[in-house]
Enzyme design. Structure first.
Site, PDB file in Angstrom:
ATOM      1  N   GLY A  86       0.844  -1.193   0.000  1.00 56.68           N
ATOM      2  CA  GLY A  86       0.000   0.000   0.000  1.00 56.68           C
ATOM      3  C   GLY A  86       0.877   1.239   0.000  1.00 56.68           C
TER       4      GLY A  86
ATOM      5  N   TYR B 150       2.076   7.617  15.649  1.00 58.97           N
ATOM      6  CA  TYR B 150       3.270   6.762  15.687  1.00 58.97           C
ATOM      7  C   TYR B 150       4.572   7.536  15.807  1.00 58.97           C
ATOM      8  CZ  TYR B 150      -0.102   4.529  12.404  1.00 58.97           C
ATOM      9  OH  TYR B 150      -1.206   4.086  11.747  1.00 58.97           O
TER      10      TYR B 150
ATOM     11  N   CYS C 118      -6.438  21.889  18.211  1.00 55.78           N
ATOM     12  CA  CYS C 118      -6.396  22.247  19.623  1.00 55.78           C
ATOM     13  C   CYS C 118      -5.735  21.175  20.483  1.00 55.78           C
ATOM     14  CB  CYS C 118      -7.811  22.537  20.102  1.00 55.78           C
ATOM     15  SG  CYS C 118      -8.603  23.773  19.077  1.00 55.78           S
TER      16      CYS C 118
HETATM   17  C1  LIG Z   1      -2.330  -2.457   5.710  1.00 54.79           C
HETATM   18  C2  LIG Z   1      -2.260  -3.750   5.011  1.00 54.79           C
HETATM   19  C3  LIG Z   1      -1.488  -3.873   3.857  1.00 54.79           C
HETATM   20  C4  LIG Z   1      -0.635  -2.762   3.312  1.00 54.79           C
HETATM   21  O1  LIG Z   1       0.333  -2.325   4.207  1.00 54.79           O
HETATM   22  P1  LIG Z   1       1.438  -1.251   3.724  1.00 54.79           P
HETATM   23  O2  LIG Z   1       2.268  -1.036   4.911  1.00 54.79           O
HETATM   24  O3  LIG Z   1       0.693  -0.036   3.306  1.00 54.79           O
HETATM   25  O4  LIG Z   1       2.158  -1.875   2.576  1.00 54.79           O
HETATM   26  C5  LIG Z   1      -1.505  -5.080   3.210  1.00 54.79           C
HETATM   27  N1  LIG Z   1      -2.245  -6.117   3.652  1.00 54.79           N
HETATM   28  C6  LIG Z   1      -3.003  -6.030   4.768  1.00 54.79           C
HETATM   29  C7  LIG Z   1      -3.801  -7.201   5.197  1.00 54.79           C
HETATM   30  C8  LIG Z   1      -3.042  -4.855   5.473  1.00 54.79           C
HETATM   31  O5  LIG Z   1      -3.775  -4.776   6.592  1.00 54.79           O
END
Ligand SMILES: *Cc1c(COP(=O)(O)O)cnc(C)c1O
Length: 446
Positions: free
Chosen positions: A305, A346, A373
């Site tokens: 992602g 984080y 705020c």
């Molecule tokens: C969040 C998630 C991803 C992607 O994670 P990234 O760190 O954005 O690559 C892939 N698979 C699952 C099941 C996730 O929960």
């Protein structure tokens, strides 16, 4: 004695300083930063601030990098990092699948023309609506996350129905950039564990349901992982489980999903996961582990992602105030934790820079804060910016494409920023700014 020739640097931004920016980023004149052929100052002028800018070519190129590095694997983009209809089209056109975890993500994708069979539905607590919609729209695979989901899903599919499923396994691996984004260990909410036998038990129950076809195992270790090693450990543990399942049930699973979590650099000099090394070593480990176990090699699936969209995005803010208090200088901008909660969640650190004009050569140590705020509303703590920074200046935060808009909130009713795509010298609006009218129209009681 040898003479070392320093590379000639014509602008204030060295190549290294631009290393976390999209490949298209250039600085034709000092301070005048251009992405996708569009000066960022022009985007701010035209669309207002705060605004997210997304470099279409960078997203597409990152999709292609994955396809080239993993030619035999199914690459699924993890929608939760960032989703809008344009993004869905780009991912589709570049040949990636889609990983979704809600009816909302699923429906936006399907109604934008994304083929449901190339989608995987995740979630540790899928609602009846999530499941009903996934079945109705014909999602490719549903990843079972807990034993209680099995009977529910089987009932929803019905005795005549059929659904491909995978099962999310906890491999017992601690990896990831922060405690809150580690999902491969035993002490968190996702998946069924191998070590306590829950995974094997859940799988036996899935096999008892004729309408559920188990195609493979899934694991997702966490996010912002910068080393290949945890993935290799995951491969060995998953193949170990596949071997036991083969022994016990004669089961041959054709797919193995290793999830996402591939780490990126947020600031120049930070480590990122080497995708070529990941691809080569996972392939070698998988081939070898399967050979040793006498199993045929399953088709690999991965779910990046952040690494697809993070570095393609930039957040642009206008400076509202510069305040000196004690030892600190606070630079406050017109956004903050409502459009980027990651520093508060984080402790992530960003490297904003001045754009739109050339700043003074001397730098000052400042903390860039938001307008919300809370004292924890920090964009970037203790960074060096031009000492003459003043209200009206523009600050650009690179690597703002993932987990910004998708995690944005309605805090202080400031409204979520728009998303503007830049591509070959053109800027176009993808998602408009959330207006007070939007907020008011949801507020229907009195
Ligand atoms: C969040 C998630 C991803 C992607 O994670 P990234 O760190 O954005 O690559 C892939 N698979 C699952 C099941 C996730 O929960």
């Amino acid at each position: 004695m040898t003479t070392v020739h320093e590379p000639h640097v014509t602008t204030t931004a060295s190549a290294d300083a631009l290393s976390v920016w999209p490949a298209s980023a250039t600085e034709p004149r000092p301070g005048d930063l251009t992405v996708g052929g569009v000066p960022l100052a022009e985007v701010a002028e035209h669309f207002g601030t705060p605004v997210y800018v997304l470099d279409e070519a960078e997203v597409r190129e990152r999709c292609r990098t994955y396809r080239h590095a993993f030619p035999d694997a199914e690459v699924l983009y993890a929608a939760k990092a960032f989703l809008c209809r344009a993004m869905i089209h780009w991912v589709d056109e570049e040949g990636l699948g889609l990983d979704v975890c809600s009816a909302g993500e699923l429906e936006l994708a399907v109604t934008s023309g994304f083929p449901p069979e190339r989608m995987v539905l995740h979630g540790n607590a899928k609602t009846p609506h999530d499941l009903e919609l996934a079945l109705r729209l014909g999602v490719g695979r549903i990843v079972i996350d807990s034993p209680s989901e099995i009977a529910r899903l089987a009932a929803a599919v019905g005795p005549e129905g059929h659904q491909k499923v995978m099962v999310r396994v906890v491999p017992g691996i601690g990896a990831g950039g922060h405690q809150k984004i580690r999902t491969g260990t035993e002490d968190q909410k996702f998946g069924v564990s191998v070590s306590d036998g829950y995974a094997q038990h859940a799988i036996a129950r899935i096999l008892d349901q004729p309408q559920l076809e188990l195609t493979g195992l899934h694991c997702h270790l966490g996010s912002q992982i910068t080393s290949v090693k945890p993935y290799l450990t995951a491969v060995r543990r998953m193949v170990g489980l596949m071997a036991r399942l083969h022994e016990q049930h004669g089961l041959v699973l054709p797919e193995l999903d290793l999830g996402g979590g591939h780490g990126i650099a947020y600031r120049p000099g930070e480590r990122r996961l080497d995708l070529t090394a990941l691809a080569c070593r996972v392939h070698a480990e998988l081939t070898q582990a399967c050979a040793a176990a006498g199993l045929s090699v399953p088709r690999l699936m991965i779910e990046p992602g952040r690494a697809v969209v993070g570095p393609a995005g930039i957040a642009l803010y206008r400076v509202l105030t510069v305040k000196h208090t004690g030892d600190h200088t606070f630079v406050a901008v017109d956004g903050g934790m409502s459009d980027n909660p990651r520093p508060a969640l984080y402790g992530v650190r960003y490297a904003p820079r001045l754009v739109g004009r050339e700043g003074s050569a001397d730098l000052a140590r400042v903390t860039v804060v938001g307008r919300h705020c809370e004292a924890g509303d920090i964009v970037a703590a203790d960074i060096d910016l031009p000492a003459d920074l003043r209200p009206g200046d523009l600050l650009a935060v690179p690597v703002a494409g993932a987990y910004h808009l998708s995690m944005a909130s309605g805090y202080n009713l400031v409204g979520r920023p728009p998303v503007v795509a830049v591509h070959v010298g053109r800027a176009r609006l993808l998602v408009r700014r959330e207006s007070l009218d939007d907020i008011r129209s949801r507020d229907v009681g009195l």
